[in-house]
Design a protein around this motif. Structure first.
Motif, mmCIF file in Angstrom:
data_model
loop_
_atom_site.group_PDB
_atom_site.id
_atom_site.type_symbol
_atom_site.label_atom_id
_atom_site.label_comp_id
_atom_site.label_asym_id
_atom_site.label_seq_id
_atom_site.Cartn_x
_atom_site.Cartn_y
_atom_site.Cartn_z
ATOM 1 N N ARG A 41 0.856 -1.189 0.000
ATOM 2 C CA ARG A 41 0.000 0.000 0.000
ATOM 3 C C ARG A 41 0.887 1.231 0.000
ATOM 4 N N ASN A 42 0.498 2.243 -0.777
ATOM 5 C CA ASN A 42 1.297 3.472 -0.817
ATOM 6 C C ASN A 42 1.025 4.330 0.413
ATOM 7 N N ALA A 43 1.723 5.456 0.508
ATOM 8 C CA ALA A 43 1.655 6.281 1.718
ATOM 9 C C ALA A 43 0.237 6.748 2.022
ATOM 10 N N MET A 44 -0.493 7.169 0.993
ATOM 11 C CA MET A 44 -1.860 7.642 1.215
ATOM 12 C C MET A 44 -2.761 6.494 1.680
ATOM 13 N N ILE A 49 -5.680 3.557 6.096
ATOM 14 C CA ILE A 49 -5.817 2.355 6.927
ATOM 15 C C ILE A 49 -5.652 2.719 8.397
ATOM 16 N N GLU A 50 -4.663 3.558 8.700
ATOM 17 C CA GLU A 50 -4.452 3.992 10.089
ATOM 18 C C GLU A 50 -5.687 4.696 10.636
ATOM 19 N N GLN A 51 -6.263 5.591 9.826
ATOM 20 C CA GLN A 51 -7.454 6.321 10.260
ATOM 21 C C GLN A 51 -8.614 5.362 10.523
ATOM 22 N N GLU A 52 -8.800 4.429 9.607
ATOM 23 C CA GLU A 52 -9.901 3.480 9.729
ATOM 24 C C GLU A 52 -9.709 2.565 10.938
ATOM 25 N N TYR A 53 -8.486 2.151 11.168
ATOM 26 C CA TYR A 53 -8.177 1.269 12.300
ATOM 27 C C TYR A 53 -8.506 1.970 13.618
ATOM 28 N N GLU A 54 -8.118 3.228 13.723
ATOM 29 C CA GLU A 54 -8.389 3.980 14.952
ATOM 30 C C GLU A 54 -9.879 4.212 15.136
ATOM 31 N N THR A 55 -10.575 4.529 14.032
ATOM 32 C CA THR A 55 -12.012 4.784 14.104
ATOM 33 C C THR A 55 -12.789 3.530 14.513
ATOM 34 N N GLN A 66 4.080 -1.672 17.226
ATOM 35 C CA GLN A 66 5.187 -1.549 18.173
ATOM 36 C C GLN A 66 5.151 -2.665 19.212
ATOM 37 N N SER A 67 3.964 -2.991 19.688
ATOM 38 C CA SER A 67 3.843 -3.994 20.758
ATOM 39 C C SER A 67 3.839 -5.425 20.232
ATOM 40 N N GLU A 68 3.414 -5.628 18.984
ATOM 41 C CA GLU A 68 3.258 -6.978 18.454
ATOM 42 C C GLU A 68 4.489 -7.496 17.710
ATOM 43 N N LEU A 69 5.233 -6.604 17.093
ATOM 44 C CA LEU A 69 6.372 -7.020 16.273
ATOM 45 C C LEU A 69 7.669 -6.929 17.054
ATOM 46 N N HIS A 70 8.716 -7.494 16.468
ATOM 47 C CA HIS A 70 10.004 -7.526 17.155
ATOM 48 C C HIS A 70 11.148 -7.316 16.167
ATOM 49 N N GLY A 71 12.288 -6.921 16.698
ATOM 50 C CA GLY A 71 13.527 -6.881 15.940
ATOM 51 C C GLY A 71 13.516 -5.957 14.733
ATOM 52 N N HIS A 72 14.215 -6.389 13.695
ATOM 53 C CA HIS A 72 14.377 -5.551 12.507
ATOM 54 C C HIS A 72 13.061 -5.351 11.749
ATOM 55 N N LEU A 73 12.185 -6.355 11.798
ATOM 56 C CA LEU A 73 10.889 -6.197 11.134
ATOM 57 C C LEU A 73 10.105 -5.059 11.760
ATOM 58 N N LYS A 74 10.092 -4.997 13.083
ATOM 59 C CA LYS A 74 9.396 -3.901 13.763
ATOM 60 C C LYS A 74 9.983 -2.551 13.368
ATOM 61 N N LYS A 75 11.304 -2.474 13.378
ATOM 62 C CA LYS A 75 11.960 -1.218 13.031
ATOM 63 C C LYS A 75 11.618 -0.790 11.606
ATOM 64 N N ALA A 76 11.638 -1.752 10.684
ATOM 65 C CA ALA A 76 11.374 -1.436 9.277
ATOM 66 C C ALA A 76 9.923 -1.023 9.050
ATOM 67 N N LEU A 77 8.983 -1.757 9.636
ATOM 68 C CA LEU A 77 7.573 -1.435 9.423
ATOM 69 C C LEU A 77 7.178 -0.114 10.068
ATOM 70 N N LEU A 78 7.720 0.157 11.250
ATOM 71 C CA LEU A 78 7.408 1.433 11.898
ATOM 72 C C LEU A 78 7.988 2.613 11.121
ATOM 73 N N LEU A 79 9.114 2.412 10.460
ATOM 74 C CA LEU A 79 9.682 3.475 9.623
ATOM 75 C C LEU A 79 8.890 3.627 8.331
ATOM 76 N N TRP A 80 8.272 2.548 7.882
ATOM 77 C CA TRP A 80 7.503 2.551 6.639
ATOM 78 C C TRP A 80 6.161 3.278 6.778
ATOM 79 N N MET A 81 5.584 3.266 7.960
ATOM 80 C CA MET A 81 4.221 3.760 8.125
ATOM 81 C C MET A 81 4.050 5.267 7.880
ATOM 82 N N PRO A 82 4.918 6.149 8.364
ATOM 83 C CA PRO A 82 4.681 7.591 8.188
ATOM 84 C C PRO A 82 4.857 8.033 6.732
ATOM 85 N N GLU A 83 4.308 9.197 6.436
ATOM 86 C CA GLU A 83 4.591 9.778 5.111
ATOM 87 C C GLU A 83 6.032 10.301 5.113
#
Length: 316
Positions: A41-44, A49-55, A66-83
């Motif tokens: 999924r692209n940035a938009m 998805i983030e908005q819908e998940y929170e709603t 942050q709480s469910e993932l671990h290690g390098h995967l967590k770091k990579a996905l959390l960096l991927w999420m923001p615009e």
């Protein structure tokens, strides 16, 4: 051009949010589902998805990752999420104020972004962290290295294609004197040219310098400067000439030899996947006679590997 692939038919943000919520249920989480959604999924789309998940679930998707993932995967996905701008500001903050200052990451973000991107990054940095990025650079960098970074952050550069041949030739002569180390003011002259001139101008300057003096400008910089000052000047010069080669070379360093520089690898794959990774992949194959996909595949493992390879796209 981006390399990450988005499905021809993309589920609605609500469907994606529901699938992610299910992936988090039970003991552990289903990382394959998370990757299959978010890496495609692209940035938009990710923001929706983030908005819908929170709603729908009254929960913060990033905190759940942050709480469910671990290690390098967590770091990579959390960096991927923001615009992109928010992500760059975050990378800069961590590079400047983390346990160890990552000067290469600082140079990469500041010296490879356009003037308009830097202005946005500076504003987001201030809004998010309550301090100007220049203040953190002032605190963590030193000497000529600091002067280059501050000048690059605060100089408005022309970004068009036109050049003035006379100014280019004059700059070549001035640089020749500057790298000869004859005057104490030479470093400042060097800084002024590298931070004030457009990328098109610097490309012409590199060619003119070679024609006039029979030596590569990059080699002259390497011969006469050292450390972080040398690195930041070469970053500016290399990105003006061929930013794809700059990133291909840096990615090669991150996976070459004993051990993998996962911080650098994650940063570059994540930040370039939606921008110009297609060209970086092509440059990597041309320069090193192997694919970036294979290099990453052999140096990573598990879901972390799957995620990075998803961002890189097909093995070409």
């Amino acid at each position: 051009m981006a390399t990450m692939k988005i499905p021809m038919t993309v589920p609605s943000p609500r469907v994606d949010a529901e699938q992610l919520f299910k992936a988090f249920k039970g003991r552990g989480c289903d990382a394959s589902v998370i990757i299959n959604i978010l890496a495609h999924r692209n940035a938009m789309q990710r923001a929706l998805i983030e908005q819908e998940y929170e709603t729908k679930f009254s929960d913060d998707l990033r905190k759940r990752l942050q709480s469910e993932l671990h290690g390098h995967l967590k770091k990579a996905l959390l960096l991927w999420m923001p615009e992109a701008v928010e992500r760059d500001a975050s990378i800069l903050k961590q590079a400047l104020r983390g346990a160890v200052t990552d000067h290469k990451a600082v140079a990469e973000i500041i010296c490879t972004r356009s003037g308009s991107q830097l202005r946005q990054i500076k504003q987001v940095y201030l809004n998010t962290f309550g301090v100007r990025v220049e203040q953190d650079v002032e605190s963590e960098a030193s000497g000529n290295h600091k002067r280059v970074l501050l000048a690059y952050l605060n100089t408005t550069r022309y970004e068009g294609p036109e050049i003035d041949d006379k100014i280019v030739e004059n700059d070549a002569r001035v640089l020749k004197k500057a790298v000869a180390r004859k005057h104490k003011s030479d470093d400042q002259t060097l800084i002024q040219i590298f931070t004030d001139r457009s990328r098109t101008h610097l490309v012409a300057l590199r060619s003119t310098y070679r024609s006039m003096f029979g030596k590569e400008l990059g080699k002259a910089i390497r011969d006469e400067t050292r450390g972080n000052f040398e690195h930041v000047l070469l970053t500016i010069l290399q990105c003006a000439e061929n930013s794809s080669f700059y990133f291909a070379k840096a990615l090669r360093k991150s996976v070459k030899g004993l051990g993998t520089d996962d911080t650098a690898l994650i940063r570059m794959v994540v930040t370039r996947a939606e921008v110009d990774m297609h060209y970086i992949v092509s440059e990597y194959r041309k320069r090193y006679k192997k694919t970036l996909y294979n290099a990453v595949q052999s140096d990573t493992s598990g879901h972390y590997k799957t995620f990075l390879l998803s961002l890189l796209g097909p093995n070409v």
